[in-house]
Design an enzyme around this catalytic site. Structure first.
Site, PDB file in Angstrom:
ATOM      1  N   CYS A   1      -3.098  -3.239   7.674  1.00  0.00           N
ATOM      2  CA  CYS A   1      -1.901  -2.800   8.602  1.00  0.00           C
ATOM      3  C   CYS A   1      -1.959  -1.263   9.358  1.00  0.00           C
ATOM      4  O   CYS A   1      -3.048  -0.848   8.335  1.00  0.00           O
ATOM      5  CB  CYS A   1      -0.551  -3.420   8.699  1.00  0.00           C
ATOM      6  SG  CYS A   1       0.504  -1.976   8.106  1.00  0.00           S
TER       7      CYS A   1
ATOM      8  N   GLU B   1       0.829  -1.446  -0.047  1.00  0.00           N
ATOM      9  CA  GLU B   1      -0.350  -0.050  -0.020  1.00  0.00           C
ATOM     10  C   GLU B   1       0.779   1.336  -0.185  1.00  0.00           C
ATOM     11  O   GLU B   1       0.370   1.899  -0.432  1.00  0.00           O
ATOM     12  CB  GLU B   1      -1.354   0.459   0.999  1.00  0.00           C
ATOM     13  CG  GLU B   1      -1.813  -1.496   0.725  1.00  0.00           C
ATOM     14  CD  GLU B   1      -1.440  -2.070   1.673  1.00  0.00           C
ATOM     15  OE1 GLU B   1      -2.042  -2.705   2.439  1.00  0.00           O
ATOM     16  OE2 GLU B   1      -0.017  -2.341   2.432  1.00  0.00           O
TER      17      GLU B   1
END
Length: 153
Positions: A86, A58
């Protein structure tokens, strides 16, 4: 929930990137950012290959998209990622103002969009719309086979 053919194609690209991460010894997570129906950036986990704790799929894709668009906000963008982000990546998504995120599989160990905690439940300045389950089985199979292979070595 039915998904469009185009969204499925974007997640298939993210899965292809996840396989690339696995081939490099990294946890198989891939990410694609789309704007106006076109892929503008991609990323895959590179923590092992780059020896960098923040080289997640990401963050790689967000960094590339910001460069491409010439700013830190990513309006009209949609992220497709093979595993639930996360806390660090969820924070980056929120800070980049990405309006919508498609997530293939939950991460029950460190997911920050609902599995362990949900950053969208906090009064932050932005809350992306989250969709789960697009090609979930394919992502789960890839992750399980990666960790099984890792344990057997």
């Amino acid at each position: 929930m039915p998904y469009s053919i185009k969204n499925t194609e974007f997640m298939l690209e993210a899965l292809s990137l996840a396989r690339l991460a696995a081939s490099n010894g990294d946890v198989p997570v891939g990410c694609v950012i789309v704007r106006d129906g076109k892929i503008i950036s991609v990323g895959y986990n590179r923590r092992q290959s780059d020896n960098n704790a923040v080289a997640h799929a990401e963050t790689e894709a967000i960094t590339s998209a910001c460069r491409f668009l010439g700013g830190w906000r990513l309006p009209r963008c949609t992220m497709f990622v093979t595993l639930e982000p996360c806390p660090m990546c969820a924070g980056a998504i929120i800070n980049a103002r990405i309006p919508e995120v498609y997530i293939a599989a939950h991460d029950f160990k460190s997911g920050a969009f609902g599995s362990v905690l949900n950053l969208c439940n906090y009064p932050l300045n932005h809350r992306p719309k989250i969709h789960y389950g697009l090609l979930e089985n394919e992502s789960v199979v890839l992750l399980r086979s990666f960790f099984l292979k890792l344990r057997n070595n």
